[in-house]
Each structure stands twice: as structure tokens, then as C-alpha cells.
Enzyme design. Structure first.
Site, short mmCIF file in Angstrom:
data_model
loop_
_atom_site.label_atom_id
_atom_site.label_comp_id
_atom_site.label_asym_id
_atom_site.label_seq_id
_atom_site.Cartn_x
_atom_site.Cartn_y
_atom_site.Cartn_z
N ASP A 63 0.49 -0.91 0.01
CA ASP A 63 0.09 0.06 -0.05
C ASP A 63 0.66 0.89 0.28
O ASP A 63 0.62 2.36 -0.15
CB ASP A 63 -0.81 0.00 1.31
CG ASP A 63 -0.01 -0.20 2.31
OD1 ASP A 63 0.68 -0.02 2.66
OD2 ASP A 63 -1.13 -0.01 3.54
N SER A 64 2.31 0.62 0.13
CA SER A 64 2.99 1.96 0.15
C SER A 64 3.10 2.75 -1.67
O SER A 64 3.52 3.66 -1.93
CB SER A 64 4.73 1.48 0.06
OG SER A 64 4.67 0.68 -0.80
N ASP A 97 -0.89 -6.56 -0.46
CA ASP A 97 -1.36 -5.20 0.97
C ASP A 97 -2.75 -4.94 0.61
O ASP A 97 -4.11 -5.19 -0.09
CB ASP A 97 -0.65 -3.99 0.76
CG ASP A 97 0.44 -4.21 1.80
OD1 ASP A 97 0.78 -4.74 3.17
OD2 ASP A 97 1.61 -2.85 2.12
N LYS A 135 -1.57 -9.58 2.65
CA LYS A 135 -1.08 -8.97 3.95
C LYS A 135 -1.49 -8.51 4.31
O LYS A 135 -2.67 -7.01 4.43
CB LYS A 135 0.51 -8.51 3.98
CG LYS A 135 0.77 -7.73 4.98
CD LYS A 135 2.56 -6.97 4.27
CE LYS A 135 2.88 -6.81 4.12
NZ LYS A 135 2.50 -5.06 5.15
N GLU A 189 8.55 -4.30 10.56
CA GLU A 189 9.02 -2.74 9.72
C GLU A 189 9.54 -2.04 11.47
O GLU A 189 8.73 -2.08 12.42
CB GLU A 189 7.70 -2.12 9.30
CG GLU A 189 8.43 -1.33 9.17
CD GLU A 189 7.18 -0.24 7.77
OE1 GLU A 189 6.30 -1.77 7.92
OE2 GLU A 189 7.32 1.15 7.73
#
Ligand code: KIV
Length: 254
Positions: A34-35, A73, A103, A172
Site C-alpha cells: 500500500d506504499s 497489501d 498482507k 517493520e
């Protein structure tokens, strides 16, 4: 790979051409992260990206891949409501994109949603530590789980994710020692980003690794190319050639 001690390489990808290059270069796992909200759409956070948009990105990536495992994502808002919403979103991703798994960010609080998705036969990867969809709760992108209480919750969440059947876990931006401890305890692969060398694999945002993004320079990032500069130079060259009538030549026409 974890069992035989081979580190797992993972990168984000958001489109067909990039996926083809990364897959051809031997990447093990591609994450349609989703980045994309940041690097593809220019948003400040990952929150705005929609289910339709992530599916669109994932469709291109899947078409570009011959061997890599593709994880997609689940966007903010597509699974937090309740487990039924989560299942519907995951089914749409799998059906419409052809991705191989999804994810989700979070631990115990989204356990029911993960279980529901898993019961539909959809592989699920967890994501703990700095979870960017919760940025407005955290307030900063600083390292997470430095304090004992948060570290203990992360360990407990990691155990839960493995126990309910997640096939892997992203950690992360947490202390390296904590990440190593989790990776050693769990039997599922633990992939780190800013989580040190003691995990089972590494993931980076491909635009950061290639130096397409210039401003983002966290300590954990290693740039393997300076594509921003190379691309700028190439385009400047093209502009100059067009202006000076250097391009196209007679041979470059019909
Ligand atoms: O969306 C993303 O790029 C991610 C990675 C940072 C793991 O979730």
C-alpha cells in the site's frame, strides 16, 4: 527457505514492467504494497489507497511475474471493520488480481478477520512493528517497540499470528535484537524492513532501493542505484535533442 537457512528477498512492485524486471532478476517475493499510495500516487500516507486501486496495481504485477510469490497489501479500511468485510476484501483481491496471498497490519485486534480469511484458503502474511496504516495513532515514523510493554505485545502478537496460520510475518522498524528473537522463536519466515540482519529475509520499497525517491533516507535503506539522477539526465538529453532538432533523425522516421 527458512528451514534451510536461505535468506528471502522481497521487494515492492506496483506495475507490470517493474514486476517483470524484478522477477527476471530473481526476487523471491513481490509485495504489492500500500506504499503505492506514497510512491505511485504521491499521497503523504498509505491510508488513501483503495481496494480497487490496489487490485489494479496487483493485476499488472501478476502479469509480469513468472516465478515470484506475489503478496498483496489489504488497504486501510478494507479489513478493520469486521471479519466479514475482511473476507470480502481478501476474496476480491484474490479473484480480481490473481495474487497469491494478502498482507494485513496488526495483531490480536484483527485476529478474527485473519482467521476468517484463512478459512477461505487465502494465505495471509502478518505485519507488526511500525504499521503505517496506524500512523495517526503513533504520530511519527520512529522505531517501534523500544519499550518493554510494546515489545512484549509484539512478541505475543507474533505468536498469535503464527498460531492462527499466517504463512509469514513482516516486522517493520523495530530493534534488531527484538526482531531476531521473534525470528528465532517462530517457525514461519520473518521478513524485516529496518529490523536488522537477524531475520529470515529483507524487504524494501523498490523506488527507495533504486534511488527513484530522493528525499527518503532512513538509516535502514541501502540504495543500489541512483535512478532519479540517471532518469533526469536522460530526459534532459531528450528535451535538448528535440529542441535542437537532433531527434528524430531521418533514419528514425518512416
Ligand atoms: O507497503 C509496503 O511497502 C510495505 C512494506 C514497507 C513492508 O508494507
Amino acid at each position: 527457505m527458512k528451514q534451510r537457512g536461505e535468506k528471502i528477498s522481497m521487494l515492492t512492485a506496483y506495475d507490470f514492467s517493474m514486476a517483470q524486471i524484478l522477477d527476471g532478476a530473481g526476487i523471491d517475493v513481490l509485495l504489492v504494497g500500500d506504499s503505492a499510495s506514497n510512491v505511485m500516487a504521491g499521497h503523504e500516507t498509505t491510508l488513501p489507497i483503495t481496494l480497487d486501486q490496489i487490485i489494479y496495481h496487483a493485476q499488472g504485477v501478476v502479469r509480469g511475474v513468472k516465478r515470484a510469490f506475489v503478496v498483496v497489501d489489504m488497504p486501510f479500511g478494507s479489513y478493520q471493520g469486521n471479519s466479514s468485510v475482511a473476507l470480502q476484501s481478501a476474496i476480491r483481491i484474490m479473484k480480481e488480481s490473481g495474487g497469491h496471498g494478502v498482507k494485513l497490519e496488526g495483531g490480536a485486534e484483527i485476529k478474527d478477520s485473519i482467521i476468517r480469511i484463512l478459512t477461505a484458503g487465502i494465505p495471509v502474511m502478518g505485519h507488526l512493528g511500525l504499521t503505517p496504516q496506524s500512523i495517526y495513532k503513533f504520530g511519527t515514523y520512529n522505531v517501534r517497540a523500544k519499550e518493554e510493554t510494546e515489545a512484549n505485545k509484539l512478541i505475543e502478537d507474533a505468536r498469535i499470528l503464527q498460531e492462527i496460520g499466517c504463512f509469514g510475518l513482516v516486522l517493520e522498524k523495530i530493534p534488531a535484537a527484538l526482531a531476531q528473537r521473534v525470528a528465532e522463536e517462530l517457525t514461519i519466515p520473518v521478513i524485516g524492513i529496518g529490523a536488522g540482519p537477524g531475520v529470515d529475509g529483507q524487504v524494501l520499497v523498490v523506488h527507495d532501493l533504486l534511488g527513484i525517491t530522493k528525499e527518503f533516507k532512513p538509516r535502514f535503506l541501502r540504495r543500489y542505484a541512483e535512478l532519479h539522477d540517471i532518469m533526469t539526465e536522460a530526459v534532459q538529453h531528450y528535451v535538448a535533442d528535440v529542441k535542437s532538432r537532433e531527434f528524430p533523425s531521418a533514419e528514425e522516421g518512416y
